[in-house]
Design a protein around this motif. Structure first.
Motif, mmCIF file in Angstrom:
data_model
loop_
_atom_site.group_PDB
_atom_site.id
_atom_site.type_symbol
_atom_site.label_atom_id
_atom_site.label_comp_id
_atom_site.label_asym_id
_atom_site.label_seq_id
_atom_site.Cartn_x
_atom_site.Cartn_y
_atom_site.Cartn_z
ATOM 1 N N VAL A 194 0.838 -1.195 0.000
ATOM 2 C CA VAL A 194 0.000 0.000 0.000
ATOM 3 C C VAL A 194 0.874 1.247 0.000
ATOM 4 N N PHE A 195 1.906 1.255 0.850
ATOM 5 C CA PHE A 195 2.832 2.394 0.893
ATOM 6 C C PHE A 195 3.511 2.592 -0.460
ATOM 7 N N SER A 196 3.941 1.495 -1.068
ATOM 8 C CA SER A 196 4.631 1.573 -2.348
ATOM 9 C C SER A 196 3.723 2.145 -3.433
ATOM 10 N N ASP A 197 2.486 1.682 -3.494
ATOM 11 C CA ASP A 197 1.556 2.178 -4.506
ATOM 12 C C ASP A 197 1.146 3.624 -4.246
ATOM 13 N N LEU A 198 1.039 3.997 -2.965
ATOM 14 C CA LEU A 198 0.757 5.390 -2.646
ATOM 15 C C LEU A 198 1.877 6.298 -3.144
ATOM 16 N N GLU A 199 3.119 5.851 -2.958
ATOM 17 C CA GLU A 199 4.252 6.636 -3.442
ATOM 18 C C GLU A 199 4.218 6.776 -4.955
ATOM 19 N N ARG A 200 3.915 5.660 -5.670
ATOM 20 C CA ARG A 200 3.817 5.718 -7.133
ATOM 21 C C ARG A 200 2.697 6.669 -7.561
ATOM 22 N N SER A 201 1.569 6.602 -6.872
ATOM 23 C CA SER A 201 0.419 7.438 -7.229
ATOM 24 C C SER A 201 0.714 8.913 -7.018
ATOM 25 N N VAL A 202 1.235 9.246 -5.840
ATOM 26 C CA VAL A 202 1.541 10.644 -5.537
ATOM 27 C C VAL A 202 2.612 11.167 -6.484
ATOM 28 N N CYS A 203 3.584 10.326 -6.825
ATOM 29 C CA CYS A 203 4.632 10.730 -7.768
ATOM 30 C C CYS A 203 4.014 11.128 -9.109
ATOM 31 N N ARG A 204 3.076 10.355 -9.604
ATOM 32 C CA ARG A 204 2.454 10.664 -10.894
ATOM 33 C C ARG A 204 1.554 11.890 -10.795
ATOM 34 N N MET A 205 0.922 12.074 -9.639
ATOM 35 C CA MET A 205 0.098 13.274 -9.470
ATOM 36 C C MET A 205 0.958 14.524 -9.447
ATOM 37 N N ASN A 207 3.886 14.915 -10.749
ATOM 38 C CA ASN A 207 4.505 15.117 -12.065
ATOM 39 C C ASN A 207 3.477 15.202 -13.195
ATOM 40 N N ARG A 208 2.202 15.329 -12.837
ATOM 41 C CA ARG A 208 1.103 15.499 -13.793
ATOM 42 C C ARG A 208 1.080 14.398 -14.846
ATOM 43 N N GLN A 209 1.206 13.166 -14.375
ATOM 44 C CA GLN A 209 1.173 12.019 -15.273
ATOM 45 C C GLN A 209 -0.130 11.224 -15.161
ATOM 46 N N VAL A 210 -1.083 11.712 -14.367
ATOM 47 C CA VAL A 210 -2.361 11.011 -14.224
ATOM 48 C C VAL A 210 -3.127 11.067 -15.543
ATOM 49 N N ALA A 211 -3.681 9.919 -15.947
ATOM 50 C CA ALA A 211 -4.459 9.813 -17.189
ATOM 51 C C ALA A 211 -3.625 10.152 -18.419
ATOM 52 N N THR A 212 -2.330 9.849 -18.354
ATOM 53 C CA THR A 212 -1.454 10.022 -19.507
ATOM 54 C C THR A 212 -0.654 8.737 -19.688
ATOM 55 N N ILE A 213 0.140 8.692 -20.756
ATOM 56 C CA ILE A 213 0.979 7.505 -20.974
ATOM 57 C C ILE A 213 2.448 7.821 -20.687
ATOM 58 N N ALA A 214 2.699 8.968 -20.021
ATOM 59 C CA ALA A 214 4.080 9.358 -19.736
ATOM 60 C C ALA A 214 4.752 8.383 -18.781
ATOM 61 N N TRP A 215 3.943 7.748 -17.921
ATOM 62 C CA TRP A 215 4.501 6.841 -16.921
ATOM 63 C C TRP A 215 4.879 5.484 -17.503
ATOM 64 N N LEU A 216 4.566 5.217 -18.776
ATOM 65 C CA LEU A 216 4.832 3.899 -19.343
ATOM 66 C C LEU A 216 6.322 3.591 -19.443
ATOM 67 N N GLU A 217 7.163 4.616 -19.529
ATOM 68 C CA GLU A 217 8.592 4.379 -19.588
ATOM 69 C C GLU A 217 9.077 3.916 -18.219
ATOM 70 N N ALA A 218 9.562 2.674 -18.166
ATOM 71 C CA ALA A 218 9.909 2.069 -16.883
ATOM 72 C C ALA A 218 11.012 2.815 -16.146
ATOM 73 N N ASP A 219 11.904 3.467 -16.894
ATOM 74 C CA ASP A 219 13.036 4.158 -16.282
ATOM 75 C C ASP A 219 12.755 5.628 -15.989
ATOM 76 N N SER A 220 11.514 6.062 -16.165
ATOM 77 C CA SER A 220 11.167 7.446 -15.877
ATOM 78 C C SER A 220 11.093 7.671 -14.365
ATOM 79 N N VAL A 221 10.850 8.924 -13.980
ATOM 80 C CA VAL A 221 10.822 9.274 -12.555
ATOM 81 C C VAL A 221 9.809 8.418 -11.802
#
Length: 420
Positions: A194-205, A207-221
């Motif tokens: 849960v902590f790990s997924d929360l960190e991933r979620s907040v990171c994308r929020m 970095n404004r990656q919600v509802a985008t495909i910017a996060w698909l790059e595995a080596d991205s932030v």
């Protein structure tokens, strides 16, 4: 003397009717959400459907898992209420503590709000309202944070602040460790995902990656290869390890060091798994993967041994599940020998499977990981019964009443009373 019932009182619906009415509304709402979500998913391009569902799943599964844990905790309290275990004395709670009914009320609202936000996210995205869809998980996370820290005396202020203070004491174990401190910290180890997924979620929020495909790059932030994933996964185990060391400093009990060693065995499991994305495949296969397997076996077996012999104390099994009165729960569990075999067997299996979740290189099977996380929460749910009753048995045998112990003395009690 005959009781006088006013027409207004006689016209009021019975509690049973109200309960059935609420359940019916709840089920209707659930069916509507399922229908809207299914139709929204079917509108999407088949090639992007799985990727989008994975992203939606990432934002909402942490809160869904927390909701389930709150439901299960309410069940724990309800069973303790039927039994001879005084959980209020074990946790040193005052009269304003939340009852199982209030816990269930909170979990009911969570069960309504989280899926509703997810349904809105799916519906808005599938209908082209991408910016509005992206705002749904962000608003939900903000609402949850505000409710937790809201400073006014509404929505169980004392209980919220007790929980937040406990989290602060867990993160910074600068004071002597109390039973609620390490009890909550143990539960947090079961919610590392849960902590790990929360960190991933907040990171994308952020970095404004919600509802985008910017996060698909595995080596991205915010990609799946980020070093932040193992760092967050290991946090609950580090907190528990530091608690054990603090307890050893206060009590000089060697068992605290052995317990600290148990939590330290989770560290190589997490970081060796993460190395797969940062070393050559040949080196991972020949060196790090065998080490990961070995560390997983050690962690699972050590944790299982500690659950049975220390947290539960097998010598106390004959006293477990004693109830004050006959009920559905007492008739199901009291005197039933199979319950002990069931709990020991499932605890062993789920301790081993839990390693799967701790391993970052296996995270791509997100539905499997979600199922294993649910099972780990069920294992922790079972663990709570035995752990709390074992603590109550120690208190009862020693004749110690927590309400009569000065607070500073209570904090420095040795492992004969509070065995971390």
């Amino acid at each position: 003397m005959k009781s006088i019932i006013s027409p207004m009182q006689s016209a009021m619906p019975s509690p049973t009717f109200l309960w059935r009415f609420k359940v019916t509304l709840f089920l209707i709402w659930g069916l509507i959400c399922c229908k809207i979500s299914w139709d929204s998913v079917m509108r999407m391009d088949a090639n992007l459907r799985d990727l989008f569902l994975y992203e939606a799943f990432l934002y909402y599964n942490p809160l869904l898992l927390v909701t389930m844990m709150v439901w299960l905790w309410g069940v724990n309290l309800w069973v303790f209420l039927q039994s001879t275990v005084s959980y209020t004395k074990v946790f040193d709670l005052d009269q304003n503590h939340l009852t199982h009914k209030e816990i269930w009320k909170c979990s009911t609202w969570m069960t309504i709000i989280v899926p509703t936000s997810m349904t809105a996210y799916l519906y808005l995205y599938s209908h082209g309202e991408v910016s509005l869809a992206a705002s749904q998980p962000v608003l939900l996370y903000i609402i949850v944070a505000v409710v937790l820290i809201f400073p006014f005396d509404i929505f169980y202020l004392s209980s919220r602040y007790f929980f937040l203070r406990t989290l602060l004491r867990i993160a910074f174990p600068l004071q002597p460790i109390t039973f609620p401190d390490f009890f909550v910290a143990d539960i947090l180890t079961s919610m590392a995902k849960v902590f790990s997924d929360l960190e991933r979620s907040v990171c994308r929020m952020v970095n404004r990656q919600v509802a985008t495909i910017a996060w698909l790059e595995a080596d991205s932030v915010c990609g799946s290869h980020s070093v932040a994933i193992p760092m967050v996964l290991v946090l609950p185990y580090i907190w528990r390890l530091l608690q054990c060391l603090r307890q050893y400093r206060d009590t000089k009990e060697k068992n605290c060091l052995f317990n600290a060693l148990k939590y330290s065995t989770a560290v190589p499991v997490i970081f060796l798994s993460a190395l797969k994305y940062h070393v050559l495949h040949e080196k991972w296969s020949t060196l790090y993967r065998p080490l990961w397997l070995l560390s997983s076996v050690i962690n699972s077996l050590y944790s299982f041994y500690w659950d049975i012999t220390r947290d539960w104390d097998l010598s106390g099994f004959s006293r477990i599940f004693k109830f004050n009165k006959s009920s559905v729960v007492s008739n199901m569990f009291y005197g039933r020998q199979w319950i002990y075999f069931w709990v020991i067997g499932t605890n062993f299996i789920l301790r081993c499977s839990w390693t799967y979740k701790l391993s970052a290189h296996l995270r791509h099977n997100y539905l499997t990981v979600f199922a294993i996380t649910l099972l780990e929460m069920w294992r922790r749910f079972q663990w709570i019964f035995f752990r709390v009753e074992n603590e109550w048995n120690k208190i009862s045998r020693s004749g110690v009443q927590l309400t009569e112990i000065p607070r500073e003395e209570e904090k420095l009690l040795g492992s004969n009373i509070h065995d971390v």
